[in-house]
Every structure is written in C-alpha cells, then in structure tokens.
Scaffold this motif. Structure first.
Motif, PDB file in Angstrom:
ATOM      1  N   ALA A 228      -1.132  -5.507  -2.251  1.00 37.75           N
ATOM      2  CA  ALA A 228      -2.112  -4.877  -1.211  1.00 37.75           C
ATOM      3  C   ALA A 228      -3.630  -4.775  -1.807  1.00 37.75           C
ATOM      4  O   ALA A 228      -3.569  -4.993  -3.169  1.00 37.75           O
ATOM      5  N   VAL A 229      -4.319  -4.523  -1.454  1.00 39.47           N
ATOM      6  CA  VAL A 229      -5.783  -4.248  -1.847  1.00 39.47           C
ATOM      7  C   VAL A 229      -6.452  -3.278  -1.048  1.00 39.47           C
ATOM      8  O   VAL A 229      -6.319  -2.947  -0.173  1.00 39.47           O
ATOM      9  N   GLY A 230      -7.289  -2.752  -1.968  1.00 36.09           N
ATOM     10  CA  GLY A 230      -8.001  -1.287  -1.427  1.00 36.09           C
ATOM     11  C   GLY A 230      -8.977  -0.790  -2.537  1.00 36.09           C
ATOM     12  O   GLY A 230      -8.591  -0.685  -3.546  1.00 36.09           O
ATOM     13  N   SER A 231     -10.119  -0.202  -1.938  1.00 37.00           N
ATOM     14  CA  SER A 231     -10.859   0.337  -3.078  1.00 37.00           C
ATOM     15  C   SER A 231     -11.312  -0.339  -4.261  1.00 37.00           C
ATOM     16  O   SER A 231     -11.332  -0.090  -5.275  1.00 37.00           O
ATOM     17  N   GLY A 232     -11.661  -1.894  -3.740  1.00 37.04           N
ATOM     18  CA  GLY A 232     -12.095  -2.705  -4.701  1.00 37.04           C
ATOM     19  C   GLY A 232     -11.110  -3.139  -5.650  1.00 37.04           C
ATOM     20  O   GLY A 232     -11.348  -3.638  -6.981  1.00 37.04           O
ATOM     21  N   ARG A 233      -9.427  -2.782  -5.497  1.00 32.19           N
ATOM     22  CA  ARG A 233      -8.536  -3.474  -6.467  1.00 32.19           C
ATOM     23  C   ARG A 233      -7.318  -3.779  -5.805  1.00 32.19           C
ATOM     24  O   ARG A 233      -6.916  -3.527  -4.898  1.00 32.19           O
ATOM     25  N   PHE A 234      -6.657  -5.106  -6.259  1.00 29.64           N
ATOM     26  CA  PHE A 234      -5.542  -5.411  -5.772  1.00 29.64           C
ATOM     27  C   PHE A 234      -4.495  -5.031  -6.784  1.00 29.64           C
ATOM     28  O   PHE A 234      -4.568  -4.567  -7.914  1.00 29.64           O
ATOM     29  N   VAL A 235      -3.420  -4.606  -6.056  1.00 31.20           N
ATOM     30  CA  VAL A 235      -1.967  -4.016  -6.802  1.00 31.20           C
ATOM     31  C   VAL A 235      -1.011  -4.693  -6.311  1.00 31.20           C
ATOM     32  O   VAL A 235      -0.768  -4.901  -5.081  1.00 31.20           O
ATOM     33  N   ALA A 236      -0.101  -4.987  -7.066  1.00 32.09           N
ATOM     34  CA  ALA A 236       1.088  -6.023  -6.960  1.00 32.09           C
ATOM     35  C   ALA A 236       2.185  -5.097  -7.499  1.00 32.09           C
ATOM     36  O   ALA A 236       2.022  -4.500  -8.774  1.00 32.09           O
ATOM     37  N   VAL A 237       3.414  -4.805  -6.786  1.00 32.27           N
ATOM     38  CA  VAL A 237       4.488  -4.063  -7.467  1.00 32.27           C
ATOM     39  C   VAL A 237       5.914  -5.151  -7.122  1.00 32.27           C
ATOM     40  O   VAL A 237       5.706  -6.011  -6.628  1.00 32.27           O
ATOM     41  N   GLY A 238       6.601  -4.687  -8.057  1.00 28.92           N
ATOM     42  CA  GLY A 238       8.017  -5.611  -8.316  1.00 28.92           C
ATOM     43  C   GLY A 238       8.854  -4.772  -8.827  1.00 28.92           C
ATOM     44  O   GLY A 238       9.179  -3.644  -9.007  1.00 28.92           O
ATOM     45  N   ASN A 239      10.030  -5.633  -9.362  1.00 30.34           N
ATOM     46  CA  ASN A 239      11.377  -5.272  -9.924  1.00 30.34           C
ATOM     47  C   ASN A 239      11.050  -4.311 -11.148  1.00 30.34           C
ATOM     48  O   ASN A 239      10.144  -4.579 -11.942  1.00 30.34           O
TER      49      ASN A 239
END
Length: 401
Positions: A228-239
């Motif tokens: 996802a992207v928001g507030s100037g930052r990309f965030v990826a989540v996983g196992n």
C-alpha cells in the motif's frame, strides 16, 4: 423596472431555447441523413452503451432523457435530457442514475445540415455493477493474484506474470516482461508508478506506466503478500509478520511489526492497517511504528477494503469485521460459506473468494451472493471505469459492468 427585467429574462430564455433547438436540428449547409438501421442499448453502472451501424460521413446525434417519452423534438423540454453529438459506436452515455429508466434515439446529418428522421426509441435502466459477470480470455494459465486500477490496468500472478490493459478497456490484456520468475502476489499504482510484491521478498516496479519493469531492493527474503502507499511511504507486508517500508518505492527497509503471524493485506486511509492470520490487525500512522488492535475474531483475515466510512476486513469462512477508524473493530455475521481473498468498494462493495464466489454489499456490513459463472478461485478484484474486474486461478478474468 420589475416588468422590464421580467421581459428581458423571458426574452433571454426564449433565445436560449431557440438556439438549442437550432443546434438540435443542425444548420442549413448540409443535408439530413437516414438513421442507423441497427441500434442497441446496454445498461451499465451509471451508464448506458449505445451501439449502432453508422455510415461514413454522417454526424450522428444521440438524444437521451429520463423516462420513456423521448423524441428529437421533445428532448429539449424534458428534465435531465441530453445529447451526445458526433457520436461513434459504441458510444457511452455516463453520469446516469442507477435504477432510473432512460430513453435513447439517434438521428444523423451531413456537413452541418438539419437532423434527419430518428431511429426507434429504445430504453435501458442503469444498475450497479457486480451482479452480472462475463468471462474474458484466460491469461496464460497463470494464477492471477493481484490487480490494480490505473492507466493501464495491471494484473500480476505466479511465475512473475504481469499483464496490462488500456484504461479504456480492462478486458483484453497484453503480457509484459517483469524481469522475475517469482510469484507476484499484489500490485499497486501511484501516479504512473507501479510496484508489485511477491515470493522471497521480490519487489519489481515500473516508473513509466507499466511499460518496463525493474527489480527493487526489498530488504527481506520473506514472501510479501500486499503493498500500500500513503502519506509519502510505501508499506509492504508478508509472512512471519514481515513489514518493509520505502519512501521512494525503490529501496525498502524492515520495520518491526510485533507479530510473527502472516500478514495478508495492507491498506491506507489516514493510517496504515494490516490484517493477517488468526485475526491479527495492526495499525500505524507512519508505517514505521505499529500497534496491535483488537479484531474480535480469530479467523484468518485476507482482504481489506475502504468504503462507506469503514475499514472492511474479510477472511476465511466469510469472516467480517469493520472499523470506522482502523483501531476499534466490530465483528459482523459471516457473509457466507466462502474464504474471501480480496475486496474493493466503488459504487458498492465487492468481495471475491474460493470456488468462484462473489458477494456484493451496499454498506460494507450486509452482503449478498452473486453468480460469477465460474468455479475458479478468485484471488483479486479491482474497480474499473465500467465496473469491476476479478481474476484468479487458471488465469481467469471476469468483468462486470
């Protein structure tokens, strides 16, 4: 003075009506033309598509209005009426109200002449997309796991498969070169930039509207399931509770999640929210510091959607929890016997899952099963200009308008 102002207003209105009527009839330089012999209307979500067998050199005008009393002479006096000039088949009339019947007729002219006789008047009633689904051509037998609404649409899947479709289409796709053979699980778009994430910490991105893709540095070898992207930052989540973040979409660094549960989905609306196995829900305002929220479920949560003023999380056995702020969650009745894999909200909520299951919702809380016409596991759904696109196992692509 008051009488004079009123007379001037009446004169102005009459002039506008006269000009509009003249425009509808055309000028006097050319000639009227025969109407199309074949005309069809197809209802969509807030729109109707008009198809007709136009002839070269003819300027066709499509007249439309709410109700059933439409003619080319009466349309200008009908509330909500409109006209699409220089129409080319298929012509899309958008901005219509769902549930309202509309009438359509076409006439033609050449070289700015008066309008000719009109075609038969046809009617259609726009309705919400999501109830009727049509299968397109399956894509390369890939398991399609992610879909992004952008210009173009982009689908990603197993074996590093990436496909794109023009924003005006969304049904016919072309294979792209991703530069990886790793399974890709999700894709997002931010402007003209696309980023996809997948197995073994794979991150690939495009900065030119999905034309070319390059490998990015993820900072992890864990499988990444969502971004996802928001507030100037990309965030990826996983196992294993993995979270990685980036300010440029190119180089990612790990963040501490505080959990070892597999995180299945992340989204952003004023804050980041991530969901995962065992009912885990995490929230963060900056993507760096995360706090656990009480989900009030132990189900594996695999889908997140934003709409109706809610964060909407869904998962195995139709589990459903909602929150107005991402921190306080309410457990809702199961939406049905389905393991939900993806959800989105446009004109209504749409959730897809195993066995071809599709559910729709007017409020994010009450859900109804729809017939997808497929038994394939549906793993991703995205909104589209015309409605929705859902994809899944066997390269299945479904669309609804």
């Amino acid at each position: 003075m008051a009488v004079l102002k009123r007379l001037r207003a009446i004169t102005a209105v009459a002039a506008i009506l006269a000009a509009t009527t003249l425009a509808a009839c055309g000028g006097s330089k050319g000639d009227p033309a025969a109407p199309p012999t074949t005309v069809a209307v197809k209802a969509g979500d807030g729109r109707v598509t008009v198809t007709f067998n136009g002839q070269a050199g003819v300027d066709y005008w499509i007249f439309f209005a709410p109700g059933t009393g439409l003619t080319v002479d009466s349309w200008v006096n009908l509330p909500g009426a409109g006209v699409q000039r220089n129409a080319v088949s298929p012509a899309v009339i958008s901005g219509l109200r769902n549930g309202q019947i509309y009438s359509f007729t076409i006439n033609g002219r050449t070289q700015g002449g008066p309008g000719g006789p009109a075609s038969a008047t046809l009617s259609a009633t726009p309705r919400l997309a999501g109830a009727e689904w049509v299968a397109g051509t399956s894509l390369d037998a890939a398991e399609l796991r992610g879909a992004a609404f952008g210009s173009p649409y982009v689908l990603v899947g197993t074996g590093g498969k990436i496909f794109s479709s023009p924003i005006t289409d969304g049904r016919a796709y072309t294979a792209l070169t991703s530069g990886t053979t790793a399974d890709l699980n999700d894709v997002i778009v931010s402007g003209i930039a696309y980023i996809a994430v997948g197995a073994d910490g794979t991150v690939v991105g495009s900065s030119d509207a999905a034309a070319t893709w390059t490998t990015r540095t993820s900072g992890t070898t864990a499988t990444l399931n969502s971004i996802a992207v928001g507030s100037g930052r990309f965030v990826a989540v996983g196992n294993g509770g993995t979270i990685v973040t980036s300010t440029d979409g190119t180089t990612f660094t790990p963040a501490t999640s505080g959990t070892t549960a597999n995180l299945r989905r992340v989204t952003f609306s004023s804050r980041f929210v991530a969901v995962g196995d065992g009912g885990v829900i995490l929230t963060s305002t900056d993507g760096l510091t995360w706090t656990a929220a009480t989900s009030n479920t132990t189900a594996n949560l695999r889908a997140l959607a934003l709409g109706f003023g809610l964060f909407i999380a869904l998962g195995d056995d139709g589990a459903l929890v909602t929150s107005p702020d991402g921190t306080t969650w309410t457990a809702r009745p199961s939406i049905g016997p389905v393991n939900v894999r993806s959800a989105t909200v446009a004109s209504q909520g749409v959730a897809v899952g195993t066995g071809g299951a599709i559910y729709t919702s007017p409020d994010g809380v009450t859900w109804s099963a729809q017939n997808s016409g497929s038994t394939a596991n549906l793993l991703a759904v995205t909104r589209a200009i015309f409605g929705y696109v859902a994809v899944g196992s066997g390269g299945v692509v479904l669309s609804s308008e």
